[in-house]
Design a protein around this motif. Structure first.
Motif, PDB file in Angstrom:
ATOM      1  N   LEU A  30      -6.309 -12.770  12.812  1.00 47.91           N
ATOM      2  CA  LEU A  30      -5.375 -13.829  13.067  1.00 47.91           C
ATOM      3  C   LEU A  30      -6.302 -15.219  12.804  1.00 47.91           C
ATOM      4  O   LEU A  30      -5.640 -16.490  12.863  1.00 47.91           O
ATOM      5  CB  LEU A  30      -5.288 -13.781  14.416  1.00 47.91           C
ATOM      6  N   ASP A  31      -7.578 -15.179  12.513  1.00 52.17           N
ATOM      7  CA  ASP A  31      -8.455 -16.210  11.922  1.00 52.17           C
ATOM      8  C   ASP A  31      -7.869 -16.884  10.658  1.00 52.17           C
ATOM      9  O   ASP A  31      -7.884 -16.186   9.621  1.00 52.17           O
ATOM     10  CB  ASP A  31     -10.012 -15.825  11.925  1.00 52.17           C
ATOM     11  N   SER A  32      -7.379 -18.257  10.965  1.00 51.27           N
ATOM     12  CA  SER A  32      -6.912 -18.805   9.740  1.00 51.27           C
ATOM     13  C   SER A  32      -7.949 -19.034   8.627  1.00 51.27           C
ATOM     14  O   SER A  32      -7.416 -19.515   7.640  1.00 51.27           O
ATOM     15  CB  SER A  32      -6.089 -20.024  10.177  1.00 51.27           C
ATOM     16  N   ASN A  33      -9.332 -19.033   9.038  1.00 52.47           N
ATOM     17  CA  ASN A  33     -10.234 -19.378   8.041  1.00 52.47           C
ATOM     18  C   ASN A  33     -10.563 -18.317   7.159  1.00 52.47           C
ATOM     19  O   ASN A  33     -11.249 -18.344   6.121  1.00 52.47           O
ATOM     20  CB  ASN A  33     -11.618 -19.755   8.727  1.00 52.47           C
ATOM     21  N   LEU A  34     -10.029 -17.036   7.312  1.00 54.78           N
ATOM     22  CA  LEU A  34     -10.247 -15.752   6.570  1.00 54.78           C
ATOM     23  C   LEU A  34      -9.453 -16.072   5.315  1.00 54.78           C
ATOM     24  O   LEU A  34      -8.245 -16.699   5.335  1.00 54.78           O
ATOM     25  CB  LEU A  34      -9.740 -14.357   7.173  1.00 54.78           C
ATOM     26  N   THR A  35     -10.229 -15.745   4.043  1.00 56.25           N
ATOM     27  CA  THR A  35      -9.445 -15.665   2.761  1.00 56.25           C
ATOM     28  C   THR A  35      -8.575 -14.474   2.642  1.00 56.25           C
ATOM     29  O   THR A  35      -8.918 -13.474   3.278  1.00 56.25           O
ATOM     30  CB  THR A  35     -10.532 -15.647   1.677  1.00 56.25           C
ATOM     31  N   THR A  36      -7.919 -14.577   1.637  1.00 55.01           N
ATOM     32  CA  THR A  36      -6.812 -13.319   1.463  1.00 55.01           C
ATOM     33  C   THR A  36      -7.801 -12.043   0.958  1.00 55.01           C
ATOM     34  O   THR A  36      -7.662 -10.964   1.498  1.00 55.01           O
ATOM     35  CB  THR A  36      -5.801 -13.399   0.221  1.00 55.01           C
ATOM     36  N   ARG A  37      -8.876 -12.271   0.308  1.00 53.73           N
ATOM     37  CA  ARG A  37      -9.697 -11.397  -0.187  1.00 53.73           C
ATOM     38  C   ARG A  37     -10.458 -10.654   1.106  1.00 53.73           C
ATOM     39  O   ARG A  37     -10.871  -9.485   1.196  1.00 53.73           O
ATOM     40  CB  ARG A  37     -10.804 -11.832  -0.989  1.00 53.73           C
ATOM     41  N   GLU A  38     -10.822 -11.695   2.059  1.00 49.84           N
ATOM     42  CA  GLU A  38     -11.654 -11.029   3.151  1.00 49.84           C
ATOM     43  C   GLU A  38     -10.811 -10.397   3.981  1.00 49.84           C
ATOM     44  O   GLU A  38     -11.223  -9.163   4.573  1.00 49.84           O
ATOM     45  CB  GLU A  38     -12.077 -12.374   3.910  1.00 49.84           C
ATOM     46  N   ARG A  39      -9.419 -10.527   4.290  1.00 49.86           N
ATOM     47  CA  ARG A  39      -8.347  -9.809   4.830  1.00 49.86           C
ATOM     48  C   ARG A  39      -8.513  -8.451   4.284  1.00 49.86           C
ATOM     49  O   ARG A  39      -8.417  -7.511   4.785  1.00 49.86           O
ATOM     50  CB  ARG A  39      -7.061 -10.593   4.982  1.00 49.86           C
ATOM     51  N   GLY A  40      -8.389  -8.377   2.920  1.00 54.36           N
ATOM     52  CA  GLY A  40      -8.207  -7.324   2.169  1.00 54.36           C
ATOM     53  C   GLY A  40      -9.659  -6.334   2.526  1.00 54.36           C
ATOM     54  O   GLY A  40      -9.245  -5.089   2.492  1.00 54.36           O
ATOM     55  N   VAL A  41     -10.670  -6.839   2.498  1.00 51.82           N
ATOM     56  CA  VAL A  41     -11.886  -5.928   2.724  1.00 51.82           C
ATOM     57  C   VAL A  41     -11.758  -5.543   3.979  1.00 51.82           C
ATOM     58  O   VAL A  41     -11.951  -4.245   4.198  1.00 51.82           O
ATOM     59  CB  VAL A  41     -13.089  -7.080   2.283  1.00 51.82           C
ATOM     60  N   TRP A  42     -11.203  -6.366   5.126  1.00 52.24           N
ATOM     61  CA  TRP A  42     -11.200  -5.929   6.284  1.00 52.24           C
ATOM     62  C   TRP A  42     -10.431  -4.821   6.603  1.00 52.24           C
ATOM     63  O   TRP A  42     -10.369  -3.814   7.197  1.00 52.24           O
ATOM     64  CB  TRP A  42     -10.586  -6.826   7.282  1.00 52.24           C
ATOM     65  N   HIS A  43      -9.157  -4.886   5.869  1.00 50.52           N
ATOM     66  CA  HIS A  43      -8.032  -3.729   5.865  1.00 50.52           C
ATOM     67  C   HIS A  43      -8.744  -2.554   5.339  1.00 50.52           C
ATOM     68  O   HIS A  43      -8.390  -1.402   5.670  1.00 50.52           O
ATOM     69  CB  HIS A  43      -6.837  -4.352   5.096  1.00 50.52           C
TER      70      HIS A  43
END
Length: 58
Positions: A30-43
């Motif tokens: 939910l952190d709006s500072n995350l990039t799409t790439r960072e979200r992908g790595v997290w996932h």
């Protein structure tokens, strides 16, 4: 057929626990500072973990 108050309470508590479980999993996303790439790595990391899902028996 109406459910007893105990059954209503038990079901409400179970639903609350499941909701809190899922929120705990995604709260970092939910952190709006995350990039799409960072979200992908997290996932990707999330998928590799052995996660116990309440009410799913896993």
């Amino acid at each position: 057929m109406a459910l007893s108050e105990d059954e209503d309470h038990r079901r409400a508590e179970k639903a609350r626990q499941v909701g809190l479980f899922w929120y705990a999993l995604i709260q970092d996303l939910l952190d709006s500072n995350l990039t799409t790439r960072e979200r992908g790595v997290w996932h990707g990391n999330w998928r590799r973990r052995n996660t116990r899902i309440p009410s799913a028996g896993r």
